[in-house]
Design an enzyme around this catalytic site. Structure first.
Site, PDB file in Angstrom:
ATOM      1  N   SER A  20       0.811  -1.224   0.000  1.00 19.83           N
ATOM      2  CA  SER A  20       0.000   0.000   0.000  1.00 19.83           C
ATOM      3  C   SER A  20       0.839   1.266   0.000  1.00 19.83           C
ATOM      4  O   SER A  20       0.319   2.352  -0.232  1.00 19.83           O
ATOM      5  CB  SER A  20      -0.966   0.024   1.194  1.00 19.83           C
ATOM      6  OG  SER A  20      -0.293   0.401   2.363  1.00 19.83           O
ATOM      7  N   LYS A  25       1.154   4.437   7.176  1.00 20.33           N
ATOM      8  CA  LYS A  25       0.420   5.261   6.220  1.00 20.33           C
ATOM      9  C   LYS A  25       0.866   6.725   6.348  1.00 20.33           C
ATOM     10  O   LYS A  25       1.412   7.143   7.370  1.00 20.33           O
ATOM     11  CB  LYS A  25      -1.096   5.197   6.487  1.00 20.33           C
ATOM     12  CG  LYS A  25      -1.731   3.827   6.275  1.00 20.33           C
ATOM     13  CD  LYS A  25      -1.835   3.464   4.816  1.00 20.33           C
ATOM     14  CE  LYS A  25      -2.531   2.115   4.611  1.00 20.33           C
ATOM     15  NZ  LYS A  25      -1.717   0.976   5.024  1.00 20.33           N
TER      16      LYS A  25
END
Length: 199
Positions: free
Chosen positions: A119, A157
């Site tokens: 990701s 993230k």
């Protein structure tokens, strides 16, 4: 210092006790384990190991020796397991360290995680990479963070903090951002370095 075979045996016994979590043997116990009849013959070997800084005497109430604790190498950091860059998983503490060049860390406490998933691939963070994380609980908008979600799972993230919400952005155009209430997100660190093996 070049160790004699007997000194190597002594260290082997002490390391085994340390690995098993059992108390270090007394000098009499060490004689028995090494099949020695006289503690006098053991004494000279033990004194040489003490002089070399490899072992140290137990306190005065316990006649014996134990290994001198090893200091961690100056360029090592704690390795705390794997972190998802895809779906959140928990980073589990492990009793390991990993060598990290000084330029990839900061002067503040840091630790290392291994990335799983893709990701963050568009930020150049790939599956299997090692990331160096500066331990702190605050971050600037746009920084890449280790975020604890709902007190249970961690993920890597990019963070955007706004009044009333926190958005955790993947760096992969096929994935959706994660939007949460501020109380559901705890920052555990900020990315400051990255390492990759090509084998």
């Amino acid at each position: 210092m070049r160790l004699t075979p007997r000194q190597q045996e002594i260290l082997k016994v002490l390391r085994q006790h340390a690995a098993d979590g059992t108390p270090a043997p007394s000098l009499d116990g060490l004689c028995g384990l090494l099949d020695l009849r006289s503690r006098g013959s053991l004494h000279k070997q033990v004194q040489a190991l003490i002089a070399a800084g490899l072992v140290e005497p137990l306190d005065r109430h316990h006649r014996g020796i134990h290994l001198v604790p090893e200091e961690p190498a100056p360029d090592t950091l704690p390795f705390l397991g794997k972190i998802a860059a895809g779906r959140p998983i928990e980073a589990l503490p492990q009793a390991e360290t990993i060598q990290v060049p000084p330029r990839l860390r900061t002067a503040r406490p840091c630790y290392v995680l291994q990335v799983t998933g893709d990701s963050m691939c568009e930020a150049g963070i790939l599956d299997g990479d090692y990331v160096v994380i500066e331990h702190r609980q605050t971050a600037e908008n746009g920084e890449i963070v280790v975020a604890l979600i709902h007190g249970e799972e961690t993920t890597l993230k990019r963070i955007i903090q706004e009044p009333g919400r926190v958005t955790l952005l993947p760096e992969n155009s096929t994935l959706e951002p994660i939007t949460l209430a501020p109380e559901d997100v705890e920052i555990q660190g900020v990315l400051v370095g990255q390492m990759r093996a090509y084998r």
